[in-house]
Structure formats: C-alpha cells, structure tokens
Design an enzyme around this catalytic site. Structure first.
Site, PDB file in Angstrom:
ATOM      1  N   VAL A  56      80.901  53.785 100.248  1.00 29.03           N
ATOM      2  CA  VAL A  56      81.936  52.974 100.875  1.00 29.03           C
ATOM      3  C   VAL A  56      82.329  53.672 102.173  1.00 29.03           C
ATOM      4  O   VAL A  56      82.410  54.905 102.220  1.00 29.03           O
ATOM      5  CB  VAL A  56      83.168  52.847  99.949  1.00 29.03           C
ATOM      6  CG1 VAL A  56      84.293  52.101 100.633  1.00 29.03           C
ATOM      7  CG2 VAL A  56      82.797  52.168  98.642  1.00 29.03           C
ATOM      8  N   ASP A 109      78.221  61.395 100.507  1.00 29.92           N
ATOM      9  CA  ASP A 109      79.185  61.909  99.532  1.00 29.92           C
ATOM     10  C   ASP A 109      80.399  61.006  99.340  1.00 29.92           C
ATOM     11  O   ASP A 109      81.330  61.375  98.629  1.00 29.92           O
ATOM     12  CB  ASP A 109      79.651  63.304  99.961  1.00 29.92           C
ATOM     13  CG  ASP A 109      78.504  64.297  99.962  1.00 29.92           C
ATOM     14  OD1 ASP A 109      77.700  64.264  99.005  1.00 29.92           O
ATOM     15  OD2 ASP A 109      78.392  65.073 100.923  1.00 29.92           O
ATOM     16  N   HIS A 110      80.423  59.849  99.978  1.00 27.98           N
ATOM     17  CA  HIS A 110      81.603  58.972  99.898  1.00 27.98           C
ATOM     18  C   HIS A 110      81.161  57.578  99.528  1.00 27.98           C
ATOM     19  O   HIS A 110      81.027  56.725 100.404  1.00 27.98           O
ATOM     20  CB  HIS A 110      82.330  58.952 101.230  1.00 27.98           C
ATOM     21  CG  HIS A 110      83.701  58.350 101.160  1.00 27.98           C
ATOM     22  ND1 HIS A 110      83.942  56.998 101.288  1.00 27.98           N
ATOM     23  CD2 HIS A 110      84.910  58.913 100.978  1.00 27.98           C
ATOM     24  CE1 HIS A 110      85.235  56.773 101.211  1.00 27.98           C
ATOM     25  NE2 HIS A 110      85.842  57.916 101.026  1.00 27.98           N
ATOM     26  N   PHE A 111      80.975  57.212  98.391  1.00 28.55           N
ATOM     27  CA  PHE A 111      80.958  57.971  97.149  1.00 28.55           C
ATOM     28  C   PHE A 111      79.534  58.017  96.650  1.00 28.55           C
ATOM     29  O   PHE A 111      78.829  57.014  96.764  1.00 28.55           O
ATOM     30  CB  PHE A 111      81.876  57.312  96.126  1.00 28.55           C
ATOM     31  CG  PHE A 111      83.315  57.290  96.565  1.00 28.55           C
ATOM     32  CD1 PHE A 111      84.094  58.424  96.436  1.00 28.55           C
ATOM     33  CD2 PHE A 111      83.875  56.165  97.138  1.00 28.55           C
ATOM     34  CE1 PHE A 111      85.423  58.413  96.824  1.00 28.55           C
ATOM     35  CE2 PHE A 111      85.194  56.154  97.535  1.00 28.55           C
ATOM     36  CZ  PHE A 111      85.981  57.282  97.381  1.00 28.55           C
TER      37      PHE A 111
END
Length: 153
Positions: free
Chosen positions: A51, A44-46
C-alpha cells in the site's frame, strides 16, 4: 506545453512523483502520476500486501500541487532565466491532509491544486488527489516557500 516546468524540479528519478502537467496557470495546477509497482517503499509497506504510504501520497500532492505551481509563479513573477549554477529548492512549511482511500501499486492519481494565496514568497494551496474513478483519495491545505539558491556558494 506545461511540462517545461518539470525541468526545474529538484528531484531525482526515484523521488520525482510527477509524470505530466495537464493544466498550469496563476491560480491552479493539475498533474498526474502513476505509482511504479517496483518503487522502493512497497517492499516493506506492507510485505505481501503493498500500500502506498501516506507520506508518499503527501509528497505527490506537494510536488504537483505546491512545488510545480510555486516554481511556475516564481518564474512568471521574476522573469528569471536559470542557469546550471542556480537551483530552486522547495521548503514545505505546513500540511493538513485527510486521507480517504488507499493507493495501490500501479495506480494513476491526479492532483488538483488551487492557489489560496501567494505573497511574501509563501504559497498556500488547497490540494486534492483523485484516483482513476475521480474519487477523492486525499485532500488538504499545503503551504511552503521555494528558494532560489546559487549552488556555487
């Protein structure tokens, strides 16, 4: 040689960010970690463009630069032989980190930490993270204490 200290780290595999310790003495530590492409925080990042979160970069720096060195200093200072009922718990008390580059999945990073002081059970270090081209990813001051806790209590 220096990797025996890894047996004292209190982290499980999904949150242990130390692969190797290449230098360890009373004044400094140097260690490496390769970020796993399937790590839980990349989902979820991103989404679609992963990242490494700054908090994970900070955690890698703290585990290698403060916790490994702190455990080494405590073991050396006290000549303790820990058994299964003893655990060392790191307590990060402060950080001041500046970030300069992104860290992507699969990248190998090197953390170099130099002791500023170790007294009254508190360790303060200047810590840098470098990428594979030896460029600074992040740097800052870390302080903390490491407690020996008898888990039978």
């Amino acid at each position: 040689m220096n990797n025996h200290i890894l047996n004292h780290l209190p982290y499980k595999s999904s949150f242990r960010f130390v692969d190797n310790i290449s230098l360890l003495n009373e004044n400094e530590v140097r260690g490496e970690y390769t970020l796993k492409q399937d790590s839980f925080f990349y989902e979820d990042h991103f989404a679609g463009n992963p990242v490494t979160p700054g908090v994970i970069i900070t955690e890698i720096m703290a585990q290698i630069g403060l916790v490994v060195l702190g455990i080494f200093l405590i073991l050396k200072e006290t000549d303790l032989n820990f058994n299964d009922d003893d655990s060392l718990f790191p307590l990060l008390t402060s950080t001041d980190v500046s970030f300069f580059k992104m860290v992507l999945p699969g990248q190998k990073v090197t953390v170099i930490s130099k002791k500023q002081y170790f007294r009254f059970g508190k360790l303060k270090c200047y810590v840098e993270m470098l990428d594979s081209e030896n460029e600074v990813v992040a740097k800052g001051m870390f302080s903390g204490i490491i407690k020996n806790i008898d888990i039978k209590k």
